[in-house]
Design a protein around this motif. Structure first.
Motif, PDB file in Angstrom:
ATOM      1  N   ASP A 101       0.853  -1.187   0.000  1.00 38.89           N
ATOM      2  CA  ASP A 101       0.000   0.000   0.000  1.00 38.89           C
ATOM      3  C   ASP A 101       0.893   1.242   0.000  1.00 38.89           C
ATOM      4  O   ASP A 101       1.100   1.884   1.026  1.00 38.89           O
ATOM      5  CB  ASP A 101      -0.914  -0.009   1.227  1.00 38.89           C
ATOM      6  CG  ASP A 101      -1.931   1.132   1.197  1.00 38.89           C
ATOM      7  OD1 ASP A 101      -2.115   1.721   0.120  1.00 38.89           O
ATOM      8  OD2 ASP A 101      -2.515   1.425   2.254  1.00 38.89           O
ATOM      9  N   ASP A 115      -2.574  -3.634  -4.060  1.00 38.18           N
ATOM     10  CA  ASP A 115      -2.407  -2.709  -2.943  1.00 38.18           C
ATOM     11  C   ASP A 115      -3.507  -2.860  -1.912  1.00 38.18           C
ATOM     12  O   ASP A 115      -3.567  -2.093  -0.950  1.00 38.18           O
ATOM     13  CB  ASP A 115      -2.344  -1.261  -3.444  1.00 38.18           C
ATOM     14  CG  ASP A 115      -3.603  -0.853  -4.183  1.00 38.18           C
ATOM     15  OD1 ASP A 115      -4.432  -1.728  -4.486  1.00 38.18           O
ATOM     16  OD2 ASP A 115      -3.754   0.353  -4.469  1.00 38.18           O
ATOM     17  N   ARG A 116      -4.397  -3.822  -2.084  1.00 32.90           N
ATOM     18  CA  ARG A 116      -5.499  -4.054  -1.148  1.00 32.90           C
ATOM     19  C   ARG A 116      -5.598  -5.538  -0.816  1.00 32.90           C
ATOM     20  O   ARG A 116      -5.187  -6.399  -1.601  1.00 32.90           O
ATOM     21  CB  ARG A 116      -6.825  -3.577  -1.739  1.00 32.90           C
ATOM     22  CG  ARG A 116      -6.897  -2.082  -1.974  1.00 32.90           C
ATOM     23  CD  ARG A 116      -6.942  -1.305  -0.673  1.00 32.90           C
ATOM     24  NE  ARG A 116      -7.106   0.120  -0.893  1.00 32.90           N
ATOM     25  CZ  ARG A 116      -6.084   0.972  -1.032  1.00 32.90           C
ATOM     26  NH1 ARG A 116      -4.836   0.515  -0.970  1.00 32.90           N
ATOM     27  NH2 ARG A 116      -6.297   2.261  -1.222  1.00 32.90           N
ATOM     28  N   LYS A 131     -11.713  -3.400   3.034  1.00 35.05           N
ATOM     29  CA  LYS A 131     -10.955  -2.217   2.606  1.00 35.05           C
ATOM     30  C   LYS A 131     -10.530  -1.340   3.771  1.00 35.05           C
ATOM     31  O   LYS A 131      -9.682  -0.461   3.606  1.00 35.05           O
ATOM     32  CB  LYS A 131     -11.790  -1.398   1.614  1.00 35.05           C
ATOM     33  CG  LYS A 131     -11.888  -2.026   0.234  1.00 35.05           C
ATOM     34  CD  LYS A 131     -12.669  -1.131  -0.724  1.00 35.05           C
ATOM     35  CE  LYS A 131     -12.685  -1.721  -2.122  1.00 35.05           C
ATOM     36  NZ  LYS A 131     -13.449  -0.857  -3.070  1.00 35.05           N
ATOM     37  N   ARG A 132     -11.112  -1.573   4.936  1.00 36.68           N
ATOM     38  CA  ARG A 132     -10.726  -0.800   6.111  1.00 36.68           C
ATOM     39  C   ARG A 132      -9.318  -1.150   6.571  1.00 36.68           C
ATOM     40  O   ARG A 132      -8.670  -0.349   7.240  1.00 36.68           O
ATOM     41  CB  ARG A 132     -11.712  -1.062   7.255  1.00 36.68           C
ATOM     42  CG  ARG A 132     -13.106  -0.508   7.021  1.00 36.68           C
ATOM     43  CD  ARG A 132     -14.046  -1.005   8.097  1.00 36.68           C
ATOM     44  NE  ARG A 132     -13.482  -0.810   9.437  1.00 36.68           N
ATOM     45  CZ  ARG A 132     -13.846  -1.525  10.500  1.00 36.68           C
ATOM     46  NH1 ARG A 132     -14.728  -2.496  10.375  1.00 36.68           N
ATOM     47  NH2 ARG A 132     -13.316  -1.273  11.678  1.00 36.68           N
ATOM     48  N   TYR A 133      -8.879  -2.348   6.230  1.00 36.63           N
ATOM     49  CA  TYR A 133      -7.568  -2.809   6.675  1.00 36.63           C
ATOM     50  C   TYR A 133      -6.553  -2.614   5.556  1.00 36.63           C
ATOM     51  O   TYR A 133      -6.662  -3.223   4.483  1.00 36.63           O
ATOM     52  CB  TYR A 133      -7.637  -4.281   7.098  1.00 36.63           C
ATOM     53  CG  TYR A 133      -8.626  -4.508   8.224  1.00 36.63           C
ATOM     54  CD1 TYR A 133      -8.293  -4.193   9.534  1.00 36.63           C
ATOM     55  CD2 TYR A 133      -9.903  -5.004   7.967  1.00 36.63           C
ATOM     56  CE1 TYR A 133      -9.209  -4.380  10.573  1.00 36.63           C
ATOM     57  CE2 TYR A 133     -10.823  -5.191   8.988  1.00 36.63           C
ATOM     58  CZ  TYR A 133     -10.466  -4.882  10.288  1.00 36.63           C
ATOM     59  OH  TYR A 133     -11.367  -5.058  11.301  1.00 36.63           O
ATOM     60  N   ARG A 134      -5.555  -1.769   5.818  1.00 35.95           N
ATOM     61  CA  ARG A 134      -4.589  -1.422   4.777  1.00 35.95           C
ATOM     62  C   ARG A 134      -3.159  -1.492   5.323  1.00 35.95           C
ATOM     63  O   ARG A 134      -2.535  -0.471   5.608  1.00 35.95           O
ATOM     64  CB  ARG A 134      -4.889  -0.033   4.224  1.00 35.95           C
ATOM     65  CG  ARG A 134      -6.232   0.082   3.546  1.00 35.95           C
ATOM     66  CD  ARG A 134      -6.536   1.491   3.091  1.00 35.95           C
ATOM     67  NE  ARG A 134      -5.501   2.041   2.221  1.00 35.95           N
ATOM     68  CZ  ARG A 134      -5.563   3.236   1.661  1.00 35.95           C
ATOM     69  NH1 ARG A 134      -6.598   4.024   1.898  1.00 35.95           N
ATOM     70  NH2 ARG A 134      -4.593   3.665   0.871  1.00 35.95           N
ATOM     71  N   ASP A 136       0.817  -1.673   5.340  1.00 40.47           N
ATOM     72  CA  ASP A 136       1.788  -1.132   4.393  1.00 40.47           C
ATOM     73  C   ASP A 136       2.356  -2.226   3.487  1.00 40.47           C
ATOM     74  O   ASP A 136       2.421  -2.070   2.269  1.00 40.47           O
ATOM     75  CB  ASP A 136       2.940  -0.451   5.152  1.00 40.47           C
ATOM     76  CG  ASP A 136       2.533   0.913   5.690  1.00 40.47           C
ATOM     77  OD1 ASP A 136       1.524   1.462   5.213  1.00 40.47           O
ATOM     78  OD2 ASP A 136       3.228   1.426   6.579  1.00 40.47           O
ATOM     79  N   HIS A 188      -3.280  -2.389  13.801  1.00 44.61           N
ATOM     80  CA  HIS A 188      -3.498  -3.616  13.031  1.00 44.61           C
ATOM     81  C   HIS A 188      -3.692  -4.864  13.893  1.00 44.61           C
ATOM     82  O   HIS A 188      -3.658  -5.977  13.373  1.00 44.61           O
ATOM     83  CB  HIS A 188      -2.332  -3.836  12.074  1.00 44.61           C
ATOM     84  CG  HIS A 188      -2.338  -2.880  10.918  1.00 44.61           C
ATOM     85  ND1 HIS A 188      -3.354  -2.843   9.984  1.00 44.61           N
ATOM     86  CD2 HIS A 188      -1.466  -1.915  10.557  1.00 44.61           C
ATOM     87  CE1 HIS A 188      -3.106  -1.905   9.101  1.00 44.61           C
ATOM     88  NE2 HIS A 188      -1.976  -1.316   9.430  1.00 44.61           N
TER      89      HIS A 188
END
Length: 267
Positions: A101, A115-116, A131-134, A136, A188
């Motif tokens: 990401d 990236d997701r 999508k809330r969890y991103r 790096d 996280h």
């Protein structure tokens, strides 16, 4: 006319031209409210006018709300993250399914797949929740790159050998990285819980702190080692990250001074 200071000299190469000199004296935050992205602490109201009255290092280097400043903070983080992924790819974790990401340019990095978080990683979550969890950087070791179309039975079999590595990169004040370290861990914890509940083995979850003034911590080095960056490559990467931090610090402070002058002239 507003302009963003040139970042070409501190891009992926890590080279920095000229002498870095920072003048951010006068830590006058009494009675002034705002938000410091470096410490994660808030001052209160979201009043753009007060932004120019805050002269703390934390605010200037990570908490200014001006859109050009925010763009520089994001560029600094994403550029460092892309550099880290390139070095990770050359180690023992290279060739595995990789989620990075780091902006649109991150998708151009060799070895990056998306990236997701993909649906097959957490199939019980809705697309919106996923999508809330991103993270790096997330690497699924022993997972083939082209796993789309696999049957559920195949996925369950692959889970038995798969190992997940999660990395979060965060910039912080050079003399106090503990707050950022804990903040990133808390950010996280839920993702790690969900992955384990789905049957994935989370091998490593590392927070890699980077000092805004170029400090490289023992925790930083260990986090990179855990992702397969070792020996001479580790030393070279840390030098690049240090140079990048110093170069971006110069660019960020210069841009802030440009905006301060424009604010005074138009105020």
């Amino acid at each position: 006319m507003r302009r963003v200071s040139d970042t070409n000299d501190v891009e992926e190469s890590g080279e920095v031209s000229g002498r870095t000199e920072v003048r951010t004296c006068g830590f006058q935050t009494d009675g002034v409210k705002g938000h410091d992205e470096v410490t994660g602490k808030g001052y209160g109201q979201d009043d753009r006018e007060t932004c120019w009255e805050i002269y703390s290092v934390g605010h200037i280097t990570g908490g200014c709300r001006d859109k050009d400043m925010k763009s520089l903070y994001i560029h600094k983080h994403n550029s460092a993250l892309r550099t880290i992924q390139r070095y990770v790819r050359k180690g023992e974790l290279g060739g595995n399914y990789t989620i990075l990401d780091a902006g649109k340019l991150g998708l151009d990095n060799e070895g990056v797949h998306t990236d997701r978080l993909p649906e097959w990683l957490l199939p019980k979550l809705t697309t919106k929740d996923r999508k809330r969890y991103r993270p790096d950087l997330l690497i699924v070791r022993n997972m083939p790159s082209h796993n789309f179309g696999l049957h559920l039975a195949d996925m369950e079999r692959l889970k038995l050998n798969a190992e997940i590595y999660v990395m979060e990169v965060g910039y912080t004040r050079d003399n106090n990285y503990e707050e950022k370290y804990l903040l990133k861990h808390e950010q996280h914890e839920r993702l790690i819980e969900l992955l384990k509940a789905e049957g994935w083995k989370v091998k490593k979850f590392n927070v890699v702190p980077l000092g805004i003034g170029g400090t490289i911590y023992k925790t930083t080095a260990q986090g990179l080692r855990d992702f397969g960056v070792t020996h001479g490559r580790l030393d070279k990467l840390m030098q690049k990250l240090k140079a990048h931090s110093l170069g971006m610090l110069r660019v960020i402070v210069r841009q802030r001074r440009i905006l301060e002058r424009e604010h005074r002239d138009t105020g």
